[in-house]
Scaffold this motif. Sequence first.
Motif, mmCIF file in Angstrom:
data_model
loop_
_atom_site.group_PDB
_atom_site.id
_atom_site.type_symbol
_atom_site.label_atom_id
_atom_site.label_comp_id
_atom_site.label_asym_id
_atom_site.label_seq_id
_atom_site.Cartn_x
_atom_site.Cartn_y
_atom_site.Cartn_z
ATOM 1 N N GLU A 40 0.823 -1.205 0.000
ATOM 2 C CA GLU A 40 0.000 0.000 0.000
ATOM 3 C C GLU A 40 0.857 1.256 0.000
ATOM 4 O OE1 GLU A 40 -2.627 -0.270 3.315
ATOM 5 O OE2 GLU A 40 -3.840 -1.863 2.425
ATOM 6 N N ALA A 41 1.957 1.241 0.734
ATOM 7 C CA ALA A 41 2.850 2.394 0.768
ATOM 8 C C ALA A 41 3.476 2.633 -0.594
ATOM 9 C CB ALA A 41 3.930 2.184 1.821
ATOM 10 N N SER A 46 3.892 6.286 -5.328
ATOM 11 C CA SER A 46 4.065 6.440 -6.765
ATOM 12 C C SER A 46 3.293 7.651 -7.288
ATOM 13 C CB SER A 46 3.653 5.171 -7.506
ATOM 14 O OG SER A 46 2.255 4.957 -7.374
ATOM 15 N N GLY A 47 2.205 8.034 -6.612
ATOM 16 C CA GLY A 47 1.444 9.206 -7.023
ATOM 17 C C GLY A 47 2.264 10.470 -6.885
ATOM 18 N N PHE A 48 2.999 10.608 -5.791
ATOM 19 C CA PHE A 48 3.851 11.775 -5.592
ATOM 20 C C PHE A 48 4.986 11.778 -6.607
ATOM 21 C CE2 PHE A 48 2.216 11.044 -1.212
ATOM 22 C CZ PHE A 48 1.428 12.180 -1.151
ATOM 23 N N LYS A 49 5.511 10.611 -6.879
ATOM 24 C CA LYS A 49 6.618 10.511 -7.833
ATOM 25 C C LYS A 49 6.153 10.924 -9.231
ATOM 26 C CE LYS A 49 10.108 7.166 -9.307
ATOM 27 N NZ LYS A 49 10.546 5.784 -9.203
ATOM 28 N N ASP A 50 4.973 10.459 -9.624
ATOM 29 C CA ASP A 50 4.439 10.817 -10.937
ATOM 30 C C ASP A 50 4.177 12.313 -11.034
ATOM 31 O OD1 ASP A 50 4.560 8.189 -11.702
ATOM 32 O OD2 ASP A 50 2.432 7.777 -11.332
ATOM 33 N N VAL A 55 5.714 17.774 -13.166
ATOM 34 C CA VAL A 55 6.123 19.163 -12.908
ATOM 35 C C VAL A 55 7.534 19.408 -13.438
ATOM 36 C CG1 VAL A 55 6.656 20.817 -11.076
ATOM 37 C CG2 VAL A 55 4.562 19.468 -10.969
ATOM 38 N N ALA A 56 8.427 18.455 -13.240
ATOM 39 C CA ALA A 56 9.801 18.598 -13.730
ATOM 40 C C ALA A 56 9.833 18.672 -15.257
ATOM 41 C CB ALA A 56 10.655 17.435 -13.232
#
Length: 84
Positions: A40-41, A46-50, A55-56
């Motif tokens: 679950e973690a 992965s949402g934050f990473k995407d 943004v980058a």
Amino acid sequence: MGKKDASATKLLVDQYRKQIGKQDYKKTKSALKATRLKAEAKKTSSGFKDAFLVVAAILFFVLCVYAFFYLNLSTELNLDADVD
């Protein structure tokens, strides 16, 4: 494939599923819970990473456009200075 053959295949599948189920019962509940929490973690991170990658990528694109226009305008200004 006859009716008897189909039922024999189903029995093999059921036996396989029972074996897999028995292997899961051999694990302790805490180990299963830890595995579930880890999965679950991984899904939520992965949402934050995407989002960061999107943004980058946008910032990189804007930087490239800015650099393109900056280089084009700076060469035109240099040519105007040579004419004077």
